[in-house]
Design an enzyme around this catalytic site. Structure first.
Site, PDB file in Angstrom:
ATOM      1  N   ARG A 102     -62.898 -24.251 -27.320  1.00 51.27           N
ATOM      2  CA  ARG A 102     -64.085 -23.806 -26.577  1.00 51.27           C
ATOM      3  C   ARG A 102     -63.846 -23.915 -25.075  1.00 51.27           C
ATOM      4  O   ARG A 102     -64.294 -23.066 -24.305  1.00 51.27           O
ATOM      5  CB  ARG A 102     -65.315 -24.602 -27.006  1.00 51.27           C
ATOM      6  CG  ARG A 102     -65.313 -26.037 -26.533  1.00 51.27           C
ATOM      7  CD  ARG A 102     -66.597 -26.748 -26.871  1.00 51.27           C
ATOM      8  NE  ARG A 102     -66.683 -27.041 -28.291  1.00 51.27           N
ATOM      9  CZ  ARG A 102     -67.744 -27.617 -28.847  1.00 51.27           C
ATOM     10  NH1 ARG A 102     -68.795 -27.909 -28.108  1.00 51.27           N
ATOM     11  NH2 ARG A 102     -67.755 -27.893 -30.126  1.00 51.27           N
ATOM     12  N   LEU A 123     -63.205 -31.049 -37.812  1.00 58.26           N
ATOM     13  CA  LEU A 123     -63.322 -29.637 -37.494  1.00 58.26           C
ATOM     14  C   LEU A 123     -64.801 -29.396 -37.258  1.00 58.26           C
ATOM     15  O   LEU A 123     -65.638 -29.740 -38.095  1.00 58.26           O
ATOM     16  CB  LEU A 123     -62.800 -28.798 -38.663  1.00 58.26           C
ATOM     17  CG  LEU A 123     -62.619 -27.296 -38.464  1.00 58.26           C
ATOM     18  CD1 LEU A 123     -61.670 -26.999 -37.313  1.00 58.26           C
ATOM     19  CD2 LEU A 123     -62.097 -26.655 -39.744  1.00 58.26           C
ATOM     20  N   ASP A 124     -65.156 -28.832 -36.095  1.00 55.96           N
ATOM     21  CA  ASP A 124     -66.552 -28.652 -35.729  1.00 55.96           C
ATOM     22  C   ASP A 124     -67.353 -27.961 -36.827  1.00 55.96           C
ATOM     23  O   ASP A 124     -66.818 -27.088 -37.530  1.00 55.96           O
ATOM     24  CB  ASP A 124     -66.664 -27.816 -34.450  1.00 55.96           C
ATOM     25  CG  ASP A 124     -66.337 -28.618 -33.201  1.00 55.96           C
ATOM     26  OD1 ASP A 124     -66.180 -29.842 -33.314  1.00 55.96           O
ATOM     27  OD2 ASP A 124     -66.236 -28.014 -32.117  1.00 55.96           O
ATOM     28  N   PRO A 125     -68.641 -28.306 -36.984  1.00 48.12           N
ATOM     29  CA  PRO A 125     -69.484 -27.600 -37.963  1.00 48.12           C
ATOM     30  C   PRO A 125     -69.487 -26.088 -37.766  1.00 48.12           C
ATOM     31  O   PRO A 125     -69.573 -25.336 -38.747  1.00 48.12           O
ATOM     32  CB  PRO A 125     -70.876 -28.197 -37.715  1.00 48.12           C
ATOM     33  CG  PRO A 125     -70.601 -29.584 -37.215  1.00 48.12           C
ATOM     34  CD  PRO A 125     -69.366 -29.444 -36.359  1.00 48.12           C
TER      35      PRO A 125
END
Length: 329
Positions: A188, A54-56
């Protein structure tokens, strides 16, 4: 006389066998691996893994697997996901999210009806080009490493499925949507594509994962909450090691058949074909592993070791005294 211990040489924390699944609510700004390592230290676990990054810049559900549960992390990785995403209309960025530099600003003249139609257009099976700022590998190196060097790599479009997009809120140029999608979907990129369809551009301003397969944020805990707990309290948060397989059929074997199944032998069963089942011995908690049923045979796919099976059967008695000392983060 004993030599002084260096200031940065902390005593090693003894590890222990821990089995189960923790629903972690990952904080903003922390990588999935950093979150995993912190949780692993809290539990003093010998073995742990997460179920997909999971992206920062994203928060929310990050299921963590300990011990025997790590063998089934791929199940959650392959599962459908659910997100709440905030889109900022009118600006595109180098990374398609709020971390990148603004590439272009355009006026926003978008009606609610046009926004709903754009979301509808991206529902169903669609082709997505993975962003350069992603962990996908090219020649053994992550795409984001090339991106940081200013190198653009040609990427093939990938087919993903957007099950639904529901508009939750709109405050001027900020739009919040609820997205249910297949694995491998880049939110995104979805935000960027919706912005282009509207003619004004957009980027992802915020992202929170709320679901992974049958798992949700219900019962999820933060790292800050874990830090305030005693070890027995943390242990009580762990779901069973078979939690990631909760929505697949159950097959139960007697003691003799269970032993043969654990040795890797195929077993004859009177069951319909099934791509995946979870297999148990005669005891309620005797989870043995996963399998598929094909042409009347039960064929193992992931097996626990006898030690892991035994570990799941052991019911630890409550500690007579819970220690207030907390494991350092």
């Amino acid at each position: 006389m004993k030599a002084a211990r260096p200031a940065n040489d902390r005593p090693r924390v003894p590890r222990r066998a821990v089995h189960g699944v923790l629903l972690l609510d990952k904080p903003l700004g922390l990588s999935s691996n950093d979150a995993l390592q912190k949780a692993k230290r809290f539990f003093r676990a010998e073995k742990a893994g997460h179920t997909g990054t999971l992206d920062p810049l994203a928060t929310g559900l990050l299921p963590l697997c300990f011990g025997a549960a790590t063998k089934f992390s791929q199940v959650s990785l392959d599962a459908d996901k659910r997100y709440v995403a905030t889109l900022s209309l009118g600006a595109t960025t180098t990374t398609a999210d709020a971390e990148g530099e603004v590439l272009q600003r355009r006026p926003v003249d978008v009606s609610d009806a046009a926004l709903a139609e754009a979301c509808r257009r991206f529902t169903g099976e669609i082709d997505q080009v993975p962003p350069m700022h992603s962990a996908l590998k090219h020649d053994g190196k992550a795409l984001y490493e090339y991106a940081r060097q200013g190198v653009e790599i040609e990427r093939a479009a990938r087919r993903v499925t957007i099950h639904s997009i529901d508009i939750l809120d709109r405050q001027n140029d900020l739009v919040t949507i609820d997205v249910s999608c297949s694995k491998g979907t880049y939110i995104r990129t979805l935000a960027q594509d919706i912005g282009e369809a509207l003619g004004c551009g957009a980027h992802l301003a915020a992202l929170r994962r709320t679901g992974s397969g049958p798992l949700t944020l219900t019962g999820a805990v933060t790292l800050a909450q874990l830090a305030e707990m005693t070890e027995p309290d943390r242990d009580r948060l762990l779901m069973d090691a078979d939690a990631l397989l909760a929505d697949v059929p159950v097959v139960r074997l007697d003691s003799e058949e269970a032993g043969r199944f654990l040795s890797g032998l195929r077993r004859r069963v009177r069951l319909d074909d099934a791509p995946q089942v979870r297999v148990y011995g005669p005891e309620p908690k005797a989870f043995l592993g996963s399998a598929r049923v094909q042409a009347g045979e039960l064929i193992s796919t992931r097996l626990l070791s006898p030690m892991e099976v035994q570990g799941l059967l052991v019911i630890e008695e409550p500690e007579k005294q819970e220690h207030s000392e907390r494991t350092p983060a």
